[in-house]
Write an enzyme that holds these catalytic residues in place. Structure first.
Site, short mmCIF file in Angstrom:
data_model
loop_
_atom_site.label_atom_id
_atom_site.label_comp_id
_atom_site.label_asym_id
_atom_site.label_seq_id
_atom_site.Cartn_x
_atom_site.Cartn_y
_atom_site.Cartn_z
N TYR A 151 0.86 -1.20 0.00
CA TYR A 151 0.00 0.00 0.00
C TYR A 151 0.89 1.25 0.00
O TYR A 151 0.67 2.18 -0.78
CB TYR A 151 -0.95 0.00 1.21
N GLU A 187 -14.83 4.09 4.74
CA GLU A 187 -14.91 2.63 4.59
C GLU A 187 -13.52 2.02 4.38
O GLU A 187 -13.38 0.82 4.18
CB GLU A 187 -15.84 2.28 3.42
N PHE A 188 -12.49 2.89 4.37
CA PHE A 188 -11.13 2.47 4.06
C PHE A 188 -10.66 1.25 4.86
O PHE A 188 -10.16 0.27 4.30
CB PHE A 188 -10.19 3.67 4.29
P1 NDP Z 1 -13.57 4.44 0.90
O1 NDP Z 1 -13.36 2.97 0.91
O2 NDP Z 1 -14.59 5.02 1.79
O3 NDP Z 1 -13.86 4.92 -0.59
C1 NDP Z 1 -13.11 4.43 -1.68
C2 NDP Z 1 -13.77 4.81 -3.00
O4 NDP Z 1 -12.95 4.31 -4.07
C3 NDP Z 1 -15.16 4.18 -3.14
O5 NDP Z 1 -16.03 5.13 -3.72
C4 NDP Z 1 -14.92 3.04 -4.11
O6 NDP Z 1 -16.08 2.85 -4.91
C5 NDP Z 1 -13.77 3.60 -4.98
N1 NDP Z 1 -13.02 2.52 -5.63
C6 NDP Z 1 -12.22 1.58 -5.06
N2 NDP Z 1 -11.76 0.74 -5.99
C7 NDP Z 1 -12.27 1.16 -7.18
C8 NDP Z 1 -12.19 0.68 -8.51
N3 NDP Z 1 -11.44 -0.41 -8.82
N4 NDP Z 1 -12.85 1.32 -9.49
C9 NDP Z 1 -13.60 2.41 -9.18
N5 NDP Z 1 -13.72 2.92 -7.96
C10 NDP Z 1 -13.08 2.29 -6.96
O7 NDP Z 1 -12.12 5.06 1.22
P2 NDP Z 1 -11.58 6.57 1.33
O8 NDP Z 1 -12.60 7.54 0.94
O9 NDP Z 1 -10.91 6.69 2.62
O10 NDP Z 1 -10.43 6.49 0.22
C11 NDP Z 1 -10.31 7.39 -0.85
C12 NDP Z 1 -8.84 7.59 -1.17
O11 NDP Z 1 -8.20 8.17 -0.04
C13 NDP Z 1 -8.06 6.32 -1.48
O12 NDP Z 1 -7.20 6.58 -2.56
C14 NDP Z 1 -7.28 6.06 -0.20
O13 NDP Z 1 -6.12 5.33 -0.45
C15 NDP Z 1 -6.99 7.47 0.24
N6 NDP Z 1 -6.65 7.68 1.65
C16 NDP Z 1 -7.50 7.24 2.64
C17 NDP Z 1 -7.15 7.44 3.97
C18 NDP Z 1 -8.00 6.94 5.10
O14 NDP Z 1 -7.48 6.81 6.23
N7 NDP Z 1 -9.28 6.68 4.91
C19 NDP Z 1 -5.92 8.17 4.33
C20 NDP Z 1 -5.13 8.57 3.21
C21 NDP Z 1 -5.50 8.34 1.94
P3 NDP Z 1 -16.69 1.43 -5.36
O15 NDP Z 1 -16.34 0.44 -4.28
O16 NDP Z 1 -18.14 1.71 -5.50
O17 NDP Z 1 -16.03 1.15 -6.66
C1 8X3 Z 2 -4.44 5.63 4.68
C2 8X3 Z 2 -3.77 6.02 5.93
O1 8X3 Z 2 -1.98 5.40 7.66
O2 8X3 Z 2 -3.43 3.61 6.87
O3 8X3 Z 2 -3.73 5.98 3.55
O4 8X3 Z 2 -1.72 4.50 5.46
S1 8X3 Z 2 -2.67 4.83 6.48
#
Ligand code: NDP
Ligand code: 8X3
Length: 250
Positions: A151, A187-188
């Site tokens: 990741y 939902e991450f």
């Molecule tokens: P969520 O899981 O809540 O949302 C992720 C979104 O990405 C969903 O809308 C999902 O939609 C979409 N997605 C995932 N895979 C695919 C795919 N193959 N094709 C199209 N859409 C896709 O997570 P976050 O909102 O937290 O994450 C958003 C971004 O932020 C990511 O890039 C994540 O790595 C990054 N991030 C998150 C952090 C955290 O702690 N939450 C911290 C730092 C960065 P669907 O499943 O409907 O396709």
């Molecule tokens: C999501 C935050 O700390 O799990 O990118 O990498 S962390």
């Protein structure tokens, strides 16, 4: 303005689409979960009276990306802002125990998906000499932590691509920004732990994490700076988190 947000069915993408719509922008929202996408489109249209195009595709499938974004209807063709947000973590384990399917999912989504979308949308921006690309990276694009190997590598790739894009887009007047957040409760973690909600909840126990809305506001702020200002990158953390692993819990 037309704003394209990938991964708008949940978390950061959903909050970002909502905020741009609230501010009167027209939207292209994407994601794999069609029902959520269609419901969200209706909600945005009714609540904010903006035009919304919902495109249901998987960013890891080049043919789907090209079919959905390569031939946009005229009203949505001129994408002003692209938020490369769709992404995920899948699994958390040492390199020697890693699940190769998890690795492929992360690399295909976070790196290749972001590239496919950008390659499809950036030429129009270059032609019009106008646009802003926001890449959602992570603190994992700046640091590496135990069991985060692939990741973190995928988000380091996003960080490098952000810098590369900024150089390539420079002569065309296109802005490029990366947002690198720490913990956000979306939902991450449920996705990272393959649906284990109890395990996911524990990640945020005893502290106040960032919210998806915090990141949406940050994204919106970078896009609303005067045209001569480019925010190259932002690292944004909960006050209770100093680095990827230094966290205080009560
Ligand atoms: P969520 O899981 O809540 O949302 C992720 C979104 O990405 C969903 O809308 C999902 O939609 C979409 N997605 C995932 N895979 C695919 C795919 N193959 N094709 C199209 N859409 C896709 O997570 P976050 O909102 O937290 O994450 C958003 C971004 O932020 C990511 O890039 C994540 O790595 C990054 N991030 C998150 C952090 C955290 O702690 N939450 C911290 C730092 C960065 P669907 O499943 O409907 O396709
Ligand atoms: C999501 C935050 O700390 O799990 O990118 O990498 S962390």
């Amino acid at each position: 303005m037309i704003v394209l947000v990938t991964g708008a069915t949940a978390g950061i993408g959903k909050a970002t689409a909502d905020l741009f719509a609230k501010n009167g922008h027209h939207l292209i929202i994407t994601g794999r979960r069609k029902n959520r996408l269609d419901t969200f489109k209706k909600e945005l249209e009714e609540k904010y009276k903006v035009a919304v195009l919902a495109l249901n595709f998987d960013v890891t499938k080049l043919a789907e990306v090209k079919a959905a974004l390569g031939n946009l209807p005229d009203a949505f063709k001129q994408v002003d802002i692209l938020v490369n947000n769709a992404g995920l973590a899948s699994g958390l384990s040492t390199i020697q125990d890693g699940d190769i399917e998890d690795w492929e999912k992360m690399i295909n989504t976070n790196v290749k998906g972001l590239l496919y979308v950008t390659r499809t949308i950036a030429p129009g921006m270059v032609e019009r000499k106008k646009g802003h690309i926001i890449n959602i990276s992570s603190i994992a694009g700046k640091e590496v932590y135990a069991n985060g190997n692939v990741y973190c590598a995928s988000k380091h790739a996003v960080d490098a691509l952000n810098k590369g894009m900024r150089i390539d887009m420079l002569q065309h007047g296109i802005r490029v920004t990366s947002i690198n957040p720490g913990m956000i409760e979306t939902e991450f973690s449920v996705v990272r732990f393959h649906g284990d909600e109890d395990k996911a909840k524990k990640v945020y126990q005893g502290l106040t994490p960032l919210s998806a809305e915090d990141i949406a506001e940050t994204i919106y702020w970078t896009t609303s700076r005067p045209a001569h200002v480019n925010i190259n990158e932002i690292i944004i953390m909960p006050t209770a988190q100093a680095t990827a692993t230094n966290v205080v819990r009560k």
